[in-house]
Design a protein around this motif. Structure first.
Motif, PDB file in Angstrom:
ATOM      1  N   GLU A   1     -23.502  31.258 -33.101  1.00  0.00           N
ATOM      2  CA  GLU A   1     -24.903  31.857 -32.854  1.00  0.00           C
ATOM      3  C   GLU A   1     -26.044  31.017 -33.198  1.00  0.00           C
ATOM      4  O   GLU A   1     -27.063  30.709 -32.604  1.00  0.00           O
ATOM      5  CB  GLU A   1     -24.979  32.980 -33.486  1.00  0.00           C
ATOM      6  CG  GLU A   1     -26.274  33.904 -33.313  1.00  0.00           C
ATOM      7  CD  GLU A   1     -26.450  34.962 -34.368  1.00  0.00           C
ATOM      8  OE1 GLU A   1     -27.412  35.878 -34.282  1.00  0.00           O
ATOM      9  OE2 GLU A   1     -25.656  35.171 -35.281  1.00  0.00           O
TER      10      GLU A   1
ATOM     11  N   LYS B   1     -26.568  27.564 -30.989  1.00  0.00           N
ATOM     12  CA  LYS B   1     -27.309  27.818 -30.135  1.00  0.00           C
ATOM     13  C   LYS B   1     -28.724  28.235 -30.249  1.00  0.00           C
ATOM     14  O   LYS B   1     -29.617  27.900 -29.338  1.00  0.00           O
ATOM     15  CB  LYS B   1     -26.644  29.100 -29.317  1.00  0.00           C
ATOM     16  CG  LYS B   1     -25.308  28.766 -28.468  1.00  0.00           C
ATOM     17  CD  LYS B   1     -24.918  29.948 -27.714  1.00  0.00           C
ATOM     18  CE  LYS B   1     -23.365  29.629 -27.371  1.00  0.00           C
ATOM     19  NZ  LYS B   1     -23.271  28.545 -26.332  1.00  0.00           N
TER      20      LYS B   1
ATOM     21  N   PHE C   1     -26.260  34.331 -24.026  1.00  0.00           N
ATOM     22  CA  PHE C   1     -25.198  34.991 -24.898  1.00  0.00           C
ATOM     23  C   PHE C   1     -25.676  36.209 -25.879  1.00  0.00           C
ATOM     24  O   PHE C   1     -26.773  36.526 -25.693  1.00  0.00           O
ATOM     25  CB  PHE C   1     -24.819  33.885 -26.190  1.00  0.00           C
ATOM     26  CG  PHE C   1     -25.917  33.734 -27.232  1.00  0.00           C
ATOM     27  CD1 PHE C   1     -25.741  34.440 -28.394  1.00  0.00           C
ATOM     28  CD2 PHE C   1     -26.524  32.678 -26.935  1.00  0.00           C
ATOM     29  CE1 PHE C   1     -26.797  34.150 -29.322  1.00  0.00           C
ATOM     30  CE2 PHE C   1     -27.536  32.570 -28.018  1.00  0.00           C
ATOM     31  CZ  PHE C   1     -27.551  33.182 -29.186  1.00  0.00           C
TER      32      PHE C   1
ATOM     33  N   LEU D   1     -25.535  39.031 -18.790  1.00  0.00           N
ATOM     34  CA  LEU D   1     -24.606  38.020 -18.827  1.00  0.00           C
ATOM     35  C   LEU D   1     -23.835  37.822 -17.602  1.00  0.00           C
ATOM     36  O   LEU D   1     -23.477  36.652 -17.136  1.00  0.00           O
ATOM     37  CB  LEU D   1     -23.685  38.430 -20.083  1.00  0.00           C
ATOM     38  CG  LEU D   1     -24.340  38.426 -21.331  1.00  0.00           C
ATOM     39  CD1 LEU D   1     -23.206  38.954 -22.300  1.00  0.00           C
ATOM     40  CD2 LEU D   1     -24.668  37.097 -21.753  1.00  0.00           C
TER      41      LEU D   1
ATOM     42  N   LEU E   1     -19.254  36.559 -30.422  1.00  0.00           N
ATOM     43  CA  LEU E   1     -19.971  35.999 -29.391  1.00  0.00           C
ATOM     44  C   LEU E   1     -19.585  36.261 -27.979  1.00  0.00           C
ATOM     45  O   LEU E   1     -18.401  36.089 -27.965  1.00  0.00           O
ATOM     46  CB  LEU E   1     -20.259  34.484 -29.618  1.00  0.00           C
ATOM     47  CG  LEU E   1     -21.612  33.842 -29.416  1.00  0.00           C
ATOM     48  CD1 LEU E   1     -22.733  34.392 -30.519  1.00  0.00           C
ATOM     49  CD2 LEU E   1     -21.601  32.453 -29.161  1.00  0.00           C
TER      50      LEU E   1
ATOM     51  N   GLU F   1     -20.502  35.478 -24.197  1.00  0.00           N
ATOM     52  CA  GLU F   1     -21.312  34.412 -23.475  1.00  0.00           C
ATOM     53  C   GLU F   1     -21.014  34.373 -22.145  1.00  0.00           C
ATOM     54  O   GLU F   1     -19.670  34.639 -21.668  1.00  0.00           O
ATOM     55  CB  GLU F   1     -20.614  33.028 -24.403  1.00  0.00           C
ATOM     56  CG  GLU F   1     -21.702  31.874 -24.072  1.00  0.00           C
ATOM     57  CD  GLU F   1     -21.032  30.571 -24.679  1.00  0.00           C
ATOM     58  OE1 GLU F   1     -21.380  30.397 -25.849  1.00  0.00           O
ATOM     59  OE2 GLU F   1     -19.873  29.930 -24.112  1.00  0.00           O
TER      60      GLU F   1
END
Length: 356
Positions: free
Chosen positions: A126, A129, A142, A160, A201, A203
């Motif tokens: 996290e 990014k 994400f 997403l 996460l 993604e």
């Protein structure tokens, strides 16, 4: 012990899910440090947190019958942490636990690789990014699920799309990572990822080629990039349907303890990548930029996607695997830097850090 040699401690094992994986990297380090220059000792940490001083025994660190090593106190002599650290000149902290960097900072022992911040910035996907996006890098969409959040909200899922990837936010080696193609698969994937980290996460899948590049800091503080490599997971089922999972990394193909006769023999990895020179230059440029953006040092491996819209950063690996058939050493081997020289440079940089 030869007092003219640098005494190097290799810390591996530990309480994380990558306990056995770190043993493979320890073997790659201990088996390739030049014995004429370095006196090497292992410090194996059991899953209960006990430190055990070990000799260099590569056979014990090997994958055996599909099983990763599991450290026990019988591997050597139980030692106190202070006793262990005071007995060496420099440490390779490869137990896949960023808390070790804090311990080494407090004790003042020189060590290879990034400091506390750089380790956390790379290890927590996290934060990686978020930091890189703030610096202008392209990253995949994400959603972060914290401890009290059990599912992705409909509006988040719409953003997403499908397929998507579910992964522990602070994990590696693709442990606990799942490719999800339907919403029905999502709860089980989140639950499994949460076995390894309370933060998960979710993604968006990225359509593109998977590239990587290794970074190495030299004695004068300069940072250089290795040859660019590619992950090729087209195993007959189609690249879109697979990913470079844990089984492919550690149980598929050549031994992680033996140097391949030819890089082409290493399954799923292509070095150098078959890409245009301008793309290669851009990947290497972005890799160095990402290295500095996350305050890394010593070494790192940066993973990318090559998409129709350009180069996107995937992840940063502040403590990449260093087995003889891992991405990082293979990238440098193609660049003309062999494994012993690579490790010696890391040691020299770590020892010189306090003098710059």
């Amino acid at each position: 012990m030869n007092k003219n040699r640098i005494r190097v401690g290799v810390v591996y094992g530990g309480r994380s899910a990558e306990h056995g994986v770190s043993c493979e990297t320890a073997a790659g380090i201990m088996g390739n440090l030049d014995p004429r220059r370095f006196d090497v000792v292992g410090f194996a940490i059991t899953t209960e947190g006990t430190w055990v001083q070990t000799d260099v025994d590569l056979d014990r660190l090997a994958i055996n019958a599909g099983q990763l090593p599991n450290i026990t106190e019988s591997w050597g002599t139980v030692v106190g942490i202070e006793e262990a650290l005071s007995s060496v000149d420099v440490i390779f902290p490869f137990a896949e636990d960023v808390n070790i960097q804090g311990l080494l900072e407090l004790t003042g022992v020189p060590y290879v690789g990034p400091d506390v911040f750089g380790s956390v910035a790379g290890a927590d996907k996290e934060f990686t990014k978020t930091l890189l996006a703030a610096d202008g890098f392209s990253v995949a969409e994400f959603v972060t699920l914290r401890a009290h959040e059990d599912t992705v909200q409909p509006e988040q899922l719409e953003r997403l799309g499908l397929p998507l990837f579910v992964k522990p936010a602070r994990g590696g080696s693709s442990i606990g990572v799942h490719r999800v193609t339907t919403t029905d698969e999502l709860p089980a994937a989140i639950a499994d990822a949460r076995r390894y980290d309370r933060k998960v996460l979710v993604e968006a899948a990225v359509r593109g080629r998977e590239l990587w590049c290794g970074l190495l800091e030299f004695l004068d503080g300069t940072v250089k990039a290795s040859a660019v490599g590619e992950v090729n997971i087209d195993d007959g089922h189609g690249r879109e349907d697979g990913f470079y999972d844990f089984a492919k990394k550690y149980f598929d193909g050549v031994s992680h303890l033996d140097a391949p006769a030819n890089i082409d023999e290493v399954p799923h990895l292509v070095v150098p990548a078959n890409i245009d020179d301008d793309v290669c230059a851009e990947v290497r440029r972005l890799a160095i930029k990402a290295f500095h953006a996350t305050e890394s040092r010593g070494l790192s491996r940066i993973d990318f996607f090559l998409t129709d819209n350009g180069v996107m950063v995937n992840e940063i690996n502040p403590i990449p695997a260093l087995t003889t058939v891992s991405m990082y050493p293979l990238g440098w081997a193609v660049s003309g830097v062999d494994h012993p020289t690579l490790l010696a440079t890391m040691v020299e940089t770590a020892l010189a850090r306090g003098t710059r």
